[in-house]
Design an enzyme around this catalytic site. Structure first.
Site, mmCIF file in Angstrom:
data_model
loop_
_atom_site.group_PDB
_atom_site.id
_atom_site.type_symbol
_atom_site.label_atom_id
_atom_site.label_comp_id
_atom_site.label_asym_id
_atom_site.label_seq_id
_atom_site.Cartn_x
_atom_site.Cartn_y
_atom_site.Cartn_z
ATOM 1 N N GLY A 221 0.782 -1.242 0.000
ATOM 2 C CA GLY A 221 0.000 0.000 0.000
ATOM 3 C C GLY A 221 0.810 1.287 0.000
ATOM 4 N N GLY A 222 1.888 1.331 0.783
ATOM 5 C CA GLY A 222 2.696 2.554 0.858
ATOM 6 C C GLY A 222 3.352 2.920 -0.461
ATOM 7 N N CYS A 272 6.507 6.826 18.195
ATOM 8 C CA CYS A 272 6.584 7.910 19.187
ATOM 9 C C CYS A 272 5.245 8.196 19.866
ATOM 10 C CB CYS A 272 7.134 9.181 18.547
ATOM 11 S SG CYS A 272 8.887 9.074 18.140
ATOM 12 N N LYS A 274 1.976 8.425 18.185
ATOM 13 C CA LYS A 274 0.983 9.185 17.407
ATOM 14 C C LYS A 274 -0.405 8.545 17.469
ATOM 15 C CE LYS A 274 0.405 11.039 12.699
ATOM 16 N NZ LYS A 274 0.971 11.047 11.340
ATOM 17 N N SER A 276 -1.599 6.149 19.448
ATOM 18 C CA SER A 276 -2.161 5.982 20.794
ATOM 19 C C SER A 276 -2.668 7.311 21.352
ATOM 20 C CB SER A 276 -1.127 5.355 21.745
ATOM 21 O OG SER A 276 0.037 6.141 21.801
ATOM 22 N N ASN A 384 5.041 -5.006 9.703
ATOM 23 C CA ASN A 384 4.359 -3.890 9.041
ATOM 24 C C ASN A 384 2.984 -4.310 8.498
ATOM 25 O OD1 ASN A 384 4.279 -1.191 8.246
ATOM 26 N ND2 ASN A 384 5.166 -1.593 6.253
#
Length: 623
Positions: A221-222, A272, A274, A276, A384
């Site tokens: 997808g990316g 980092c 994001k 959550s 991933n």
């Protein structure tokens, strides 16, 4: 022959009528050129009708790119074992005359276009081409950017129907005035598992001049979902040219006292915090990844570029991620990718329940202990592995904000870094420039052992956007600074760090971030005072103690507060040195950046003279 006449020969009557209904010769020329070049056996043009979307969904199953799971509306898709992430090495920005940009993989435009055309010549023989229309941002709004996707992957088209707002009617409405993005994708030759085979010829080329992205011999997808990180490069350039912001940020609503709604954006490098943060159960999500911010009558207004989530599934468990867990176990439309499947049920790493010892995953037939060709043990799901789902299925979504053509007023912007010993858990910038430079432009993420094999390496990642940058970093920052100056009311800027450690022990709990959000919300409205420090404003103990009690029903001790919020002068000075050194090596950086960093350095040096290397917040509060 003009483009429409060529299209009439290339398409059957029904598909031709759909294209003809859009009065845009530029679009017709683009479609005619590429359909002739790709040579598909069949072309299907998608309108906004549920029937056309249903056709794409059915074709993903029919062609074997997706398979049904036990829960209704759930499907699974697999990418090639070696096609599981963004291919940075073969992704390039095409620039004329072989121009170079810092931190960006670039390629000469003429060379790149020649190579991609050769790779794509006749690549769709024997296949069906899907022509899909979408928009970035809410429909018929100041944020709207129309886009057309050509792909021979029904999985890619299906993903985009979940993630983006349909755009066929928007193309019809805009007619010749549409300034649209174009995406051309082919999965290339497929193997027996219906995954891309010729990964050695995998290329993702971004042509800024024509606002077109080409992607070939990949399905992940990316690399293939045109409107996501591929379009992101195009929107960053457009935003810098036009004076707005296209950001790698969540957009969320924090609920303040007496029913007050305050909207925040947040940029965090991966790992980092994001997702959550955006998913705290008692707040509301508008978007988890990409946000457009435009100046409207002197106010910064934000909108989610997308309407769905392409999320990492590893580690999603019922305790830490109750909302995502609930969504993933509902009978709503979801594509699971690269997970373990056994008896029609999906499983993934660290999901908090027992995982079967065998099944099927991205490596084919799987059993515990199976190794790949390089001798690495294969986990149940890829780290991933993803889920693709529409935001409308989240119980905490703010639908009104998601679809508002005017967007929402951005009250605060959060930059989230990751380090064990430098930034306090939360602080507020003195002003726009101070926040943009010492927080956003200075963002670093400390790698953990799992990612690079070296713990404690600090990766520089300004605004968490470095992987997707398509312009010179100096121009990007200059636009950021200018953007704030245009506003009558600038959003407050905050920096957070959830990862402080002392003697190997975490100083914060996972849910403490819920308290930092409530404090930031109060600060946006001036409801609480703060302590001025050399690096910005930090919370007062009494305010946090009350919030910990109200939000988490937890006692918050003065000892915890002091450990978390002490000003760590040596580490902060070392960080300024690191960041300054990086920017000194680049040309074209706004002079203001060095001035603001130097002012911060001087404030820290003066504070050290007075208080020593480590300064208690109580000492500063007493001033």
């Amino acid at each position: 022959m003009n483009a429409l006449e060529r299209l009439e020969k290339l398409l059957d009557k029904e598909q031709f009528e759909k294209v003809k209904a859009i009065d845009n010769p530029e679009l017709h020329e683009f479609l005619a050129e590429w359909i002739e070049w790709l040579e598909p056996d069949k072309v299907f043009v998608c309108t906004d009708s549920p029937e056309d979307e249903g056709y794409v969904r059915w074709k993903a199953l029919y062609y074997g790119e997706e398979r049904m799971l036990e829960t209704p509306n759930h499907t699974v898709h697999y990418d090639n074992y070696y096609d599981q992430a963004r291919d940075k090495a073969n992704t390039a920005i095409l620039l004329p005359g072989g121009k170079k940009l810092p931190y960006i993989n670039t390629k000469d435009r003429d060379e790149g276009l020649k190579e991609i055309r050769e790779l794509m010549k006749g690549i769709m023989k024997g296949k069906e081409l899907f022509v899909c229309f979408f928009v970035l941002g809410p429909k018929n709004s100041i944020f709207t950017i129309p886009a057309v996707q050509l792909t021979d992957s029904a999985y890619v088209a299906h993903s985009e129907f979940i993630l983006y707002r349909k755009g066929y009617e928007e193309f019809k409405r805009l007619g010749r005035s549409a300034r649209f993005f174009r995406f051309v994708h082919s999965a290339g030759e497929l193997d027996e598992r219906k995954t891309s085979k010729n990964l050695d010829k995998r290329r993702i080329y971004i042509d800024l001049e024509d606002e077109t992205v080409y992607s070939v011999n990949t399905q992940y997808g990316g690399n293939t979902i045109g409107l996501k990180k591929l379009a992101f490069r195009l929107t960053i350039k457009r935003a810098v040219e036009e004076g707005w912001l296209s950001e790698h940020m969540f957009l969320m609503r924090v609920n303040g006292p007496h029913g007050r709604k305050t909207y925040f954006t947040g940029a965090y490098p991966s790992m980092c915090g994001k997702t959550s943060t955006a998913m705290i159960p008692w707040e509301n999500i508008v978007g988890d990844d990409l946000t457009f911010i435009l100046p409207v009558n002197g106010i910064a207004r934000g909108a989610n570029v997308e309407k769905g989530v392409f999320g990492i599934i590893q580690g999603v468990n019922p305790e830490d991620d109750p909302i995502i867990w609930q969504v993933l176990h509902s009978p709503v439309e979801i594509i699971f990718s690269n997970v373990l499947v056994k008896d029609g049920k999906p499983y993934w790493n660290d999901m908090g329940i027992e995982i079967p010892d065998e099944g099927e995953n991205h490596s084919g037939k799987w059993w515990r202990g199976k190794k790949d060709a390089e001798g690495n043990e294969i986990p149940p799901s890829h780290k991933n592995a993803r889920f693709t789902v529409s935001l409308e299925h989240f119980p905490n979504v703010d639908m009104e904000a998601l679809e508002n053509p005017c967007g929402v007023e951005v009250g605060g912007m959060i930059f989230g870094g990751r380090d064990a010993d430098t930034w306090p858990p939360v602080r507020e910038a003195f002003n726009w420039e101070h926040g943009v430079i010492t927080m956003g432009a200075s963002l670093e993420s400390e790698t953990t052992a799992a990612t690079l094999g070296k713990e404690g390496v600090r990766a520089f990642n300004p605004m968490a956007i470095l992987d997707f940058m398509s312009v010179h970093l100096g121009d990007y920052l200059r636009n950021y600074l200018e953007f704030g100056r245009k506003l009558k009311k600038t959003p407050k800027i905050f920096a957070v760090n959830y990862f402080l450690r002392e003697n190997g022990v975490w100083l914060n709990h996972k849910l403490d971030k819920a308290v930092w959000l409530k404090w930031m919300e109060l600060r946006v409205h001036g409801d609480v005072e703060a302590i001025e420090t050399p690096i910005g404003y930090i919370p007062k103990y009494k305010d946090l103690a009350k919030l910990f009690k109200d939000v988490l029903n937890k006692e918050y001790t003065k000892e915890d507060y002091e450990r978390q919020f002490k000003i760590r002068v040596p580490e902060l000075l070392a960080k300024i040195d690191r960041i300054e050194e990086i920017y000194r090596k680049l040309d074209n950086v706004p002079e203001e950046l060095f001035k603001v960093l130097e002012e911060e350095r001087q404030r820290l040096l003066e504070a050290r003279e007075k208080y020593g290397d480590y300064i208690s917040p109580f000492a500063l509060e007493g001033e």
